[in-house]
Design an enzyme around this catalytic site. Structure first.
Site, mmCIF file in Angstrom:
data_model
loop_
_atom_site.group_PDB
_atom_site.id
_atom_site.type_symbol
_atom_site.label_atom_id
_atom_site.label_comp_id
_atom_site.label_asym_id
_atom_site.label_seq_id
_atom_site.Cartn_x
_atom_site.Cartn_y
_atom_site.Cartn_z
ATOM 1 N N ASP A 7 52.711 121.072 20.627
ATOM 2 C CA ASP A 7 52.650 122.672 20.767
ATOM 3 C C ASP A 7 51.165 123.189 20.501
ATOM 4 O O ASP A 7 51.122 124.575 20.067
ATOM 5 C CB ASP A 7 53.700 123.452 20.101
ATOM 6 N N HIS B 287 25.487 110.013 28.813
ATOM 7 C CA HIS B 287 26.392 110.934 28.031
ATOM 8 C C HIS B 287 27.033 110.541 26.769
ATOM 9 O O HIS B 287 28.414 110.471 26.626
ATOM 10 C CB HIS B 287 27.734 111.091 29.175
ATOM 11 N N ASP C 1 21.305 116.615 22.456
ATOM 12 C CA ASP C 1 21.678 117.465 23.538
ATOM 13 C C ASP C 1 22.602 118.517 23.166
ATOM 14 O O ASP C 1 23.743 118.006 23.279
ATOM 15 C CB ASP C 1 21.770 116.613 24.943
ATOM 16 N N ASP D 282 21.543 125.095 27.045
ATOM 17 C CA ASP D 282 21.416 123.783 27.037
ATOM 18 C C ASP D 282 20.290 123.172 26.942
ATOM 19 O O ASP D 282 19.132 123.231 27.744
ATOM 20 C CB ASP D 282 21.603 123.387 28.816
ATOM 21 N N HIS E 143 18.215 110.381 36.222
ATOM 22 C CA HIS E 143 18.914 111.756 36.607
ATOM 23 C C HIS E 143 17.827 112.858 37.034
ATOM 24 O O HIS E 143 16.675 112.358 37.165
ATOM 25 C CB HIS E 143 19.647 112.343 35.359
ATOM 26 N N HIS F 24 19.372 121.607 36.552
ATOM 27 C CA HIS F 24 20.521 122.236 37.352
ATOM 28 C C HIS F 24 20.482 123.804 37.029
ATOM 29 O O HIS F 24 19.832 124.091 36.021
ATOM 30 C CB HIS F 24 21.745 121.577 36.564
ATOM 31 N N HIS G 198 26.626 123.419 34.086
ATOM 32 C CA HIS G 198 26.209 123.100 35.606
ATOM 33 C C HIS G 198 26.639 124.328 36.409
ATOM 34 O O HIS G 198 27.652 124.294 36.691
ATOM 35 C CB HIS G 198 26.579 121.723 35.882
ATOM 36 N N GLU H 232 14.626 119.263 32.570
ATOM 37 C CA GLU H 232 14.968 118.085 31.465
ATOM 38 C C GLU H 232 14.630 116.787 32.068
ATOM 39 O O GLU H 232 15.332 115.797 31.715
ATOM 40 C CB GLU H 232 16.511 118.357 31.375
ATOM 41 N N TYR I 49 14.232 106.494 29.755
ATOM 42 C CA TYR I 49 15.223 105.712 29.011
ATOM 43 C C TYR I 49 14.757 104.294 28.856
ATOM 44 O O TYR I 49 14.888 103.813 30.301
ATOM 45 C CB TYR I 49 16.462 106.240 29.405
ATOM 46 N N ARG J 299 14.533 112.716 25.834
ATOM 47 C CA ARG J 299 14.697 113.878 26.892
ATOM 48 C C ARG J 299 14.366 115.113 26.291
ATOM 49 O O ARG J 299 14.565 115.099 25.058
ATOM 50 C CB ARG J 299 16.272 113.959 27.346
ATOM 51 N N GLU K 166 14.676 119.230 27.141
ATOM 52 C CA GLU K 166 15.185 120.016 27.853
ATOM 53 C C GLU K 166 15.117 121.623 27.452
ATOM 54 O O GLU K 166 15.551 121.875 26.333
ATOM 55 C CB GLU K 166 16.921 119.605 28.168
#
Ligand code: GLY
Ligand code: MN
Ligand code: MN
Length: 440
Positions: free
Chosen positions: A39, A242, A259, A270, A349, A353, A360, A383, A387, A404, A406
């Site tokens: 619940d 990710h 990130d 972001d 990538h 975006h 996104h 961004e 890698y 990265r 961004e």
């Protein structure tokens, strides 16, 4: 405590949407409450379209926009219920919600099935988010069928069904002053959080402890929640795009990629920053970092009205590919390496975006098969990253470097504005901030 939003703002948004609809009825429901386990529920977060149209914070609500000779804006929401409010808190109830949120009428949500068929009669088009939720699809079909049952009385049901997203996305793509104010606040809180994280980093600290610093700064700053699951990735984890486990200790000599962005009043920031756990970039890390930073600068320079959506990406890729050659990760001509896509081994990538209520965000990237042109009021991320997983031909000193950088960028009349510029980014800025971190 229960301050209503600027109802004129939302009323005017809805009016503009109704003008764009031309004719027909639009139905947008907010998000459902979702059970997490037994619940316990996930924290409620309104549907982005519904939130954009209403600023109404409660679950079990639906907005209905009816065009025609007597255009009408309706809200369906929960009734006041003193018993439930003792347990779960304030509810507006239709009566107070109508005036506070600028509707022509508001009704209890229980009346939705009874009232909807009537509202759909003789309307040519139904605008609705098709296929998002099967239960809603069935419900809408039920309303349409009950209108069709009255065909012999001369009543017509909508002949066409249009995905409301198409129309609403175009509005959401262009941020108004209110939205920009929310996005600036989300950016500001997130910048503070990243600074806090840099200050807290040192060898031996666990990724989850750094995540806790971010969460602290988000809530402290008044953000509802992270806009998405924070990525706190030390060392090789930064090469997992990710990575969200955030449970490994940070090592001396490694980089830390974070990130993370706050959600403020529904709007996302972001931001990604990559910095050395111990506060000093090694020569190899610095070389790689400067390449990504230069790629980002080149991409941001392309964010201006009239340029295509893809221009920043192309600019970033060109700088990154030259950098991959300089680092001896790739051999060959830059144009050929771009053409063949060989660079995707280290940059897999895209460079950004749309950003807004959704991280996104809504909005098409192509129009009539062509990359869309950037226009003032659009907000996007920039961004680029690099890698480097261990592998054949990869110089050892570069192994497991994941970077990265961004930022969130608003297209202005003359170029762009970096909303997240307060987050330290150059090697010098980061090292300076981190050098001071234990002296507080
Ligand atoms: N944090 C999600 C992204 O950068 O796209
Ligand atoms: Mn991000
Ligand atoms: Mn992003």
């Amino acid at each position: 405590m229960h301050t209503p939003p600027d109802s004129t703002l939302y009323r005017q948004r809805r009016r503009r949407v109704m003008q764009a609809m031309g004719e027909g009825v639009m139905i947008i429901a907010t998000a459902p409450e979702v059970v997490r386990n037994r619940d316990a529920h996930y924290p409620f977060r309104p549907d982005s379209y519904f939130w954009w149209l209403t600023g109404f914070p409660e679950p079990e609500s639906v907005v209905v926009l009816v065009t025609g000779k007597r255009p009408r804006q309706y809200l369906f929401c929960r009734e006041k219920n003193i018993e439930k409010e003792i347990w779960d808190g304030f509810r507006w109830g239709p009566k107070a919600a109508r005036t506070a949120f600028g509707f022509d009428a508001a009704w209890p949500i229980e009346q939705l099935d009874r009232r909807m068929p009537g509202l759909l009669e003789n309307q040519p088009v139904l605008f609705y988010v098709i296929g998002h939720d099967t239960a809603w699809d069935n419900r809408v079909t039920g309303w349409l069928n009950s209108v069709r049952e009255k065909a012999r009385t001369g009543v017509q049901a909508p002949a066409s069904l249009t995905d409301a997203r198409r129309l609403l996305d175009e509005f959401r793509l262009f941020k108004d002053d209110h939205e920009l104010a929310m996005m600036r606040r989300a950016a500001e809180i997130s910048a503070d959080a990243h600074i806090r994280a840099m200050r807290a980093s040192k060898p031996g600290v666990n990724e989850h402890e750094i995540e806790a610093e971010l969460l602290y700064a988000f809530r402290r700053g008044g953000a509802e929640a992270p806009a998405y699951t924070s990525i706190v990735a030390g060392g090789a984890n930064a090469c997992i795009l990710h990575y969200v486990f955030n449970n490994r200790p940070l090592n001396d000599g490694d980089l830390l990629l974070i990130d993370a962005g706050a959600e403020f009043s529904g709007y996302a920031a972001d931001i990604t920053r990559t910095f050395p756990v111990n506060g000093r970039f090694s020569p190899a890390q610095k070389e790689a970092y400067e390449i990504v930073l230069a790629a980002q600068a080149a991409a941001i320079a392309e964010v201006k009205p009239g340029n295509t959506w893809n221009a920043p990406h192309d600019a970033a890729v060109r700088v990154l590919v030259q950098g991959m050659k300089d680092l001896k990760l790739l051999k060959g001509r830059v144009d050929d390496l771009i053409e063949s896509g060989a660079y995707r081994a280290f940059y897999m990538h895209r460079t950004g975006h749309w950003l807004g209520l959704d991280v996104h965000d809504a909005g098409e990237y192509k129009v009539d098969g062509e990359w869309r042109k950037l226009e003032p009021g659009m907000v996007l991320t920039v961004e680029p990253g690099l890698y480097i997983r261990p592998g054949e031909g990869v110089p050892r000193r570069l192994n497991n470097i994941g970077i990265r950088i961004e930022d969130d960028v608003l297209v202005t009349e003359t170029g762009c504005e970096v909303l997240t510029a307060a987050t330290p980014k150059t090697v010098a800025e980061i090292e300076r901030l981190m050098a001071r971190r234990h002296r507080r």
